[in-house]
Design a protein around this motif. Structure first.
Motif, mmCIF file in Angstrom:
data_model
loop_
_atom_site.group_PDB
_atom_site.id
_atom_site.type_symbol
_atom_site.label_atom_id
_atom_site.label_comp_id
_atom_site.label_asym_id
_atom_site.label_seq_id
_atom_site.Cartn_x
_atom_site.Cartn_y
_atom_site.Cartn_z
ATOM 1 N N SER A 42 -48.506 -32.374 13.830
ATOM 2 C CA SER A 42 -47.137 -32.058 14.250
ATOM 3 C C SER A 42 -46.203 -31.881 13.053
ATOM 4 O O SER A 42 -45.168 -31.207 13.157
ATOM 5 N N ARG A 43 -46.547 -32.485 11.935
ATOM 6 C CA ARG A 43 -45.689 -32.387 10.749
ATOM 7 C C ARG A 43 -45.616 -30.948 10.225
ATOM 8 O O ARG A 43 -44.602 -30.545 9.638
ATOM 9 N N THR A 44 -46.662 -30.174 10.442
ATOM 10 C CA THR A 44 -46.678 -28.811 9.903
ATOM 11 C C THR A 44 -45.503 -27.991 10.400
ATOM 12 O O THR A 44 -44.829 -27.304 9.620
ATOM 13 N N GLU A 45 -45.222 -28.043 11.684
ATOM 14 C CA GLU A 45 -44.106 -27.277 12.233
ATOM 15 C C GLU A 45 -42.782 -27.741 11.634
ATOM 16 O O GLU A 45 -41.888 -26.933 11.357
ATOM 17 N N GLN A 46 -42.647 -29.041 11.409
ATOM 18 C CA GLN A 46 -41.428 -29.560 10.794
ATOM 19 C C GLN A 46 -41.257 -29.019 9.382
ATOM 20 O O GLN A 46 -40.165 -28.607 8.983
ATOM 21 N N VAL A 47 -42.354 -29.020 8.626
ATOM 22 C CA VAL A 47 -42.305 -28.534 7.248
ATOM 23 C C VAL A 47 -41.987 -27.046 7.216
ATOM 24 O O VAL A 47 -41.152 -26.588 6.424
ATOM 25 N N LEU A 48 -42.625 -26.270 8.079
ATOM 26 C CA LEU A 48 -42.394 -24.826 8.089
ATOM 27 C C LEU A 48 -40.964 -24.493 8.526
ATOM 28 O O LEU A 48 -40.373 -23.530 8.029
ATOM 29 N N ASN A 49 -40.420 -25.278 9.434
ATOM 30 C CA ASN A 49 -39.040 -25.050 9.853
ATOM 31 C C ASN A 49 -38.068 -25.239 8.698
ATOM 32 O O ASN A 49 -37.040 -24.545 8.612
#
Length: 305
Positions: A213-220
């Motif tokens: 789930s962290r990936t989407e946060q980082v990409l945002n």
């Protein structure tokens, strides 16, 4: 200031002005260089809001580098501010469709996460990195957009070496370390509008990190303060490494590189099935030696190849 509160004449002009106008002067070090001059934000960056009584500091803390133009030219890449060539004209056409899909037009709405573009291929050595870097250089020349080129080929990163740059912390480090802001891993170049996010340290769990789930946060975080930024991911080959299929779920567009006379139909169909996480997939034919229409871009400007 009044007769009961005179200025201290022994202080500098800036310090005396600070008493009158109530601002905090930039503190200088022993060498006479201000902290502010040693930490300049890149173009179009956003500074953090200062607190009362503090000196404003730049939010970005990553390095800035000079790209070797000669290395670009020798490798056949687009050279910023260089002459118009067949390659530069081809990528002008390619980027226009991708930007229309990302930003939308009168005829079509923008695609969700269309500003994230994944460049992939079925197998290695089919031109994905060549295409990703040229596309990034072409978009960097836009007047209304800037581009962040992400090296997402974690096992065999090659973006930095293609630009003649050294390694640095990157995307995988930011995914693995919640305390590391991804923006601090971005390398800003002297090419206006072009920034690089390296792959980062290698790990045997790259696919698992990408699926977290962290990936989407980082990409945002890569675009949340910059709506004009296009993010291009140089992906691993779809049939050689599993991260490509996971990356496809995080982007709005996939550009699949097909090498003329080498990529088989079976391999292409297999690769496309793995990219099913993205609904908008386009093909780019690379390495053609003959145009049935006689198309020969670049010659019109006097720089034909």
């Amino acid at each position: 200031m009044n007769k009961y509160n005179p200025l201290n004449e022994s202080r500098s002009l800036l310090e005396r002005a600070a008493e009158i106008y109530d601002y905090v002067p930039v503190v200088r070090d022993q060498a006479g260089e201000s902290d502010e001059s040693r930490l300049l934000p890149p173009e179009n960056s956003h500074q953090s809001q200062p607190t009362a009584g503090s000196v404003p500091v730049a939010a970005y803390a990553g390095p800035r580098v000079i790209v070797d133009r000669d290395k670009l030219r020798e490798a056949g890449f687009i050279v910023p501010d260089g002459p118009v060539t067949g390659i530069s004209e081809e990528f002008r056409i390619i980027k226009r469709q991708l930007l229309l899909t990302a930003k939308g037009s009168q005829r079509q709405a923008p695609v969700p996460h269309g500003e994230r573009i994944l460049i992939c291929s079925a197998h290695p050595n089919e031109g994905k990195t060549f295409s990703a870097l040229n596309l990034a250089l072409s978009i960097a020349a836009e007047k209304d957009n800037e581009v962040l080129l992400v090296d997402a080929d974690f096992a065999k990163p090659s973006i930095l070496s293609s630009l003649g740059l050294e390694g640095n912390k990157g995307l995988m480090d930011a995914l693995a370390d919640p305390e590391l802001p991804v923006e601090n891993c971005i390398i800003h170049t002297d090419i206006p509008g072009l920034a690089i996010l390296p792959a980062g340290d290698q790990t045997n769990a790259d696919t698992e990190y990408l699926a977290s789930s962290r990936t989407e946060q980082v990409l945002n975080r890569l675009t949340q303060n910059n709506p004009n930024r296009i993010v291009i991911f140089d992906s691993p080959p779809a049939l050689s490494a599993s991260p490509a299929s996971v990356l496809a779920t995080h982007v709005g567009q996939v550009l699949m590189i097909v090498k003329a006379d080498e990529t088989t139909e079976t391999a292409l169909r297999d690769a496309l099935s793995l990219m099913a996480g993205c609904e908008h997939i386009q093909l780019l034919l690379n390495g053609t030696k003959f145009s049935p229409t006689g198309r020969r871009f670049g010659s019109y400007y006097g720089y034909g190849e």
